[in-house]
Write an enzyme that holds these catalytic residues in place. Sequence first.
Site, PDB file in Angstrom:
ATOM      1  N   HIS A  70      -0.097   1.485 -13.411  1.00  0.00           N
ATOM      2  CA  HIS A  70       0.628   0.294 -13.850  1.00  0.00           C
ATOM      3  C   HIS A  70       2.120   0.614 -13.865  1.00  0.00           C
ATOM      4  O   HIS A  70       2.515   1.673 -14.358  1.00  0.00           O
ATOM      5  CB  HIS A  70       0.153  -0.118 -15.250  1.00  0.00           C
ATOM      6  N   GLU A 107       5.582   6.800  -9.308  1.00  0.00           N
ATOM      7  CA  GLU A 107       4.171   6.481  -9.055  1.00  0.00           C
ATOM      8  C   GLU A 107       3.630   7.394  -7.957  1.00  0.00           C
ATOM      9  O   GLU A 107       2.518   7.927  -8.052  1.00  0.00           O
ATOM     10  CB  GLU A 107       4.017   5.019  -8.615  1.00  0.00           C
ATOM     11  N   GLY A 125       0.760  -1.247   0.000  1.00  0.00           N
ATOM     12  CA  GLY A 125       0.000   0.000   0.000  1.00  0.00           C
ATOM     13  C   GLY A 125       0.788   1.293   0.000  1.00  0.00           C
ATOM     14  O   GLY A 125       0.323   2.311   0.518  1.00  0.00           O
ATOM     15  N   ARG A 138      -6.041  -7.971  -9.063  1.00  0.00           N
ATOM     16  CA  ARG A 138      -7.108  -8.777  -9.660  1.00  0.00           C
ATOM     17  C   ARG A 138      -7.606  -8.085 -10.921  1.00  0.00           C
ATOM     18  O   ARG A 138      -7.740  -6.855 -10.929  1.00  0.00           O
ATOM     19  CB  ARG A 138      -8.301  -8.887  -8.710  1.00  0.00           C
ATOM     20  N   ILE A 139      -7.913  -8.888 -11.935  1.00  0.00           N
ATOM     21  CA  ILE A 139      -8.519  -8.328 -13.144  1.00  0.00           C
ATOM     22  C   ILE A 139     -10.001  -8.125 -12.847  1.00  0.00           C
ATOM     23  O   ILE A 139     -10.666  -9.027 -12.324  1.00  0.00           O
ATOM     24  CB  ILE A 139      -8.388  -9.319 -14.321  1.00  0.00           C
ATOM     25  N   LEU A 140     -10.506  -6.959 -13.156  1.00  0.00           N
ATOM     26  CA  LEU A 140     -11.931  -6.692 -12.928  1.00  0.00           C
ATOM     27  C   LEU A 140     -12.724  -7.043 -14.191  1.00  0.00           C
ATOM     28  O   LEU A 140     -12.292  -6.747 -15.303  1.00  0.00           O
ATOM     29  CB  LEU A 140     -12.120  -5.225 -12.552  1.00  0.00           C
ATOM     30  N   ASP A 165      -5.149  -3.381 -18.564  1.00  0.00           N
ATOM     31  CA  ASP A 165      -4.172  -2.292 -18.681  1.00  0.00           C
ATOM     32  C   ASP A 165      -4.291  -1.567 -20.024  1.00  0.00           C
ATOM     33  O   ASP A 165      -3.291  -1.143 -20.606  1.00  0.00           O
ATOM     34  CB  ASP A 165      -2.735  -2.835 -18.502  1.00  0.00           C
ATOM     35  N   ARG A 221     -15.870 -14.801  -9.886  1.00  0.00           N
ATOM     36  CA  ARG A 221     -15.479 -13.383  -9.839  1.00  0.00           C
ATOM     37  C   ARG A 221     -16.660 -12.453  -9.604  1.00  0.00           C
ATOM     38  O   ARG A 221     -16.534 -11.431  -8.941  1.00  0.00           O
ATOM     39  CB  ARG A 221     -14.775 -13.009 -11.140  1.00  0.00           C
TER      40      ARG A 221
END
Length: 202
Positions: free
Chosen positions: A110, A175, A14, A92-94, A146, A66
């Site tokens: 990313h 970032e 985080g 996680r891919i949404l 992405d 999912r």
Amino acid sequence: MAKEKLGVLCSGRGTDLQSIIDAIEAGQVPAEIAIVLTDKEAYALERARKAGIEAVCVDRKQFEGREPFEKALIEKLEAAGVTLVVLAGFMRILTPYFVGHFAGRIMNIHPALLPSFPGAHAHRDVLAYGVKVSGCTVHFVDEGTDSGPIIMQAAVPVLDDDTEETLGARVLKEEHRIYPECIRLYCEGKLKVEGRKVTILA
Ligand code: GAR
């Protein structure tokens, strides 16, 4: 104007979340973090609680499939009144179900210069390919991986003796600089999206 209410989704330590917390506390971003959610036990939860932010682990393993998992995320985000979903190291891919619910209101960071090196192992892929420049990309989330409209990028050099850790640390510094900045621009209504192109208004 009402302040944007952020829902930040994390999976790990985080530090991106921390940079957003710090920028809000410093008065640099006109938003509040309404809730922090993780998909597993993660240090990000502790960072949020230390800052007095509601933090909940929605354990992915407790869900079969999912969509039920994403439904639980959506319920928590809606209950907290979230207006912008911020993915900060969320691994996680949404699915289109979640993305459609918050269409145009999900941002991701990313750790590479998209469209190069998407996916979960960007630094490893960058080093294996041998590129000389990498960086990070903040983008809106669409139904691909992405692949959404790019808001801002920052570049760093890739050095001959870099490891995933040293490159990752150099990228992370950028970032922490550009993610709060992009959220600020969104909150101030300064991001204009036309197709794939995002323009920053004066
Ligand atoms: C960051 O480098 C972020 O760009 C990356 O995970 C790291 C999270 O660090 N995100 C992705 O790879 C998303 N596919 P943090 O937990 O210290 O904020």
